[in-house]
Scaffold this motif. Sequence first.
Motif, PDB file in Angstrom:
ATOM      1  N   GLY A  17     -15.077  19.242  17.553  1.00 33.35           N
ATOM      2  CA  GLY A  17     -15.346  19.023  16.132  1.00 33.35           C
ATOM      3  C   GLY A  17     -16.627  18.249  15.907  1.00 33.35           C
ATOM      4  N   ALA A  18     -16.867  17.225  16.726  1.00 31.42           N
ATOM      5  CA  ALA A  18     -18.088  16.427  16.589  1.00 31.42           C
ATOM      6  C   ALA A  18     -19.327  17.259  16.908  1.00 31.42           C
ATOM      7  N   ILE A  19     -19.234  18.091  17.944  1.00 32.35           N
ATOM      8  CA  ILE A  19     -20.371  18.943  18.313  1.00 32.35           C
ATOM      9  C   ILE A  19     -20.717  19.879  17.160  1.00 32.35           C
ATOM     10  N   LEU A  21     -19.939  19.564  14.003  1.00 34.01           N
ATOM     11  CA  LEU A  21     -20.387  18.806  12.846  1.00 34.01           C
ATOM     12  C   LEU A  21     -21.869  18.454  12.975  1.00 34.01           C
ATOM     13  N   VAL A  22     -22.281  18.008  14.143  1.00 37.21           N
ATOM     14  CA  VAL A  22     -23.701  17.694  14.369  1.00 37.21           C
ATOM     15  C   VAL A  22     -24.558  18.950  14.207  1.00 37.21           C
ATOM     16  N   ARG A  23     -24.071  20.070  14.733  1.00 36.03           N
ATOM     17  CA  ARG A  23     -24.825  21.326  14.585  1.00 36.03           C
ATOM     18  C   ARG A  23     -24.968  21.711  13.115  1.00 36.03           C
ATOM     19  N   ILE A  24     -23.908  21.509  12.329  1.00 33.89           N
ATOM     20  CA  ILE A  24     -23.958  21.828  10.898  1.00 33.89           C
ATOM     21  C   ILE A  24     -24.935  20.898  10.192  1.00 33.89           C
ATOM     22  N   LEU A  25     -24.869  19.610  10.516  1.00 32.41           N
ATOM     23  CA  LEU A  25     -25.776  18.656   9.876  1.00 32.41           C
ATOM     24  C   LEU A  25     -27.231  18.928  10.225  1.00 32.41           C
ATOM     25  N   LEU A  26     -27.491  19.309  11.476  1.00 34.76           N
ATOM     26  CA  LEU A  26     -28.860  19.607  11.886  1.00 34.76           C
ATOM     27  C   LEU A  26     -29.394  20.878  11.234  1.00 34.76           C
ATOM     28  N   ALA A  27     -28.533  21.843  10.990  1.00 34.36           N
ATOM     29  CA  ALA A  27     -28.973  23.099  10.371  1.00 34.36           C
ATOM     30  C   ALA A  27     -29.320  22.894   8.901  1.00 34.36           C
ATOM     31  N   GLY A  28     -28.564  22.078   8.211  1.00 37.73           N
ATOM     32  CA  GLY A  28     -28.832  21.823   6.797  1.00 37.73           C
ATOM     33  C   GLY A  28     -28.065  22.755   5.889  1.00 37.73           C
ATOM     34  N   ASP A  29     -27.825  22.283   4.684  1.00 38.00           N
ATOM     35  CA  ASP A  29     -27.024  23.038   3.715  1.00 38.00           C
ATOM     36  C   ASP A  29     -27.681  24.337   3.282  1.00 38.00           C
ATOM     37  N   THR A  30     -28.937  24.265   2.932  1.00 38.83           N
ATOM     38  CA  THR A  30     -29.592  25.468   2.403  1.00 38.83           C
ATOM     39  C   THR A  30     -29.719  26.551   3.461  1.00 38.83           C
ATOM     40  N   ALA A  31     -29.982  26.156   4.702  1.00 43.63           N
ATOM     41  CA  ALA A  31     -30.096  27.160   5.769  1.00 43.63           C
ATOM     42  C   ALA A  31     -28.766  27.863   5.985  1.00 43.63           C
ATOM     43  N   THR A  44     -17.566  28.863  11.022  1.00 43.80           N
ATOM     44  CA  THR A  44     -16.333  29.496  11.478  1.00 43.80           C
ATOM     45  C   THR A  44     -15.670  28.750  12.638  1.00 43.80           C
ATOM     46  N   PRO A  45     -16.415  28.309  13.666  1.00 49.39           N
ATOM     47  CA  PRO A  45     -15.744  27.578  14.751  1.00 49.39           C
ATOM     48  C   PRO A  45     -15.090  26.275  14.310  1.00 49.39           C
ATOM     49  N   ILE A  46     -15.719  25.543  13.387  1.00 51.86           N
ATOM     50  CA  ILE A  46     -15.110  24.286  12.948  1.00 51.86           C
ATOM     51  C   ILE A  46     -13.862  24.552  12.106  1.00 51.86           C
ATOM     52  N   ILE A  47     -13.850  25.690  11.423  1.00 50.84           N
ATOM     53  CA  ILE A  47     -12.643  26.065  10.678  1.00 50.84           C
ATOM     54  C   ILE A  47     -11.507  26.375  11.649  1.00 50.84           C
ATOM     55  N   TYR A  48     -11.811  27.087  12.737  1.00 51.19           N
ATOM     56  CA  TYR A  48     -10.785  27.373  13.739  1.00 51.19           C
ATOM     57  C   TYR A  48     -10.290  26.104  14.425  1.00 51.19           C
TER      58      TYR A  48
END
Length: 146
Positions: A17-19, A21-31, A44-48
């Motif tokens: 989950g932490a991995i 989350l960091v990937r999502i934060l680094l990608a950014g909302d708009t991307a 999708t992986p964090i949802i699973y």
Amino acid sequence: MLHKILKIVALILSVLGAIWLVRILLAGDTAITDSADLQSSLVTPIIYIAYVTIAIAIVFVLVFVLKNLFSSGSSLKSTLIGVGAFLAIVVISYVLASGEEVTMRDGEVVSASASRWIEAGIYMFYILALVAIGSMVFSGVKKLAK
């Protein structure tokens, strides 16, 4: 042994989950909102992971509740009384609800049945809140009387 296994599973799910989350934060909302590929590879992986976590929690809660429920007859009886009282409140709330078809601001229509269930849920909330407040007041008065 079960405690160690659960700690390992919790650690694995936490790290995953932490991995993500960091990937999502680094990608950014708009991307993420602009790219369907990023949505499927990041979100999708964090949802699973969340689904697996909630499924494990539900399984363990059910196992321990059922284990303790059938360990003594008096707890089964009191549980059934509580479930019956809750179902009675559901029925009373549903009977009190009128439920009319409602047109929302965006033009969609909420059916009469859905509207009735929503109103019943609101009545259930009020009834259960009154019962909770009443039981706290009763308990406080009873303690003061002693």
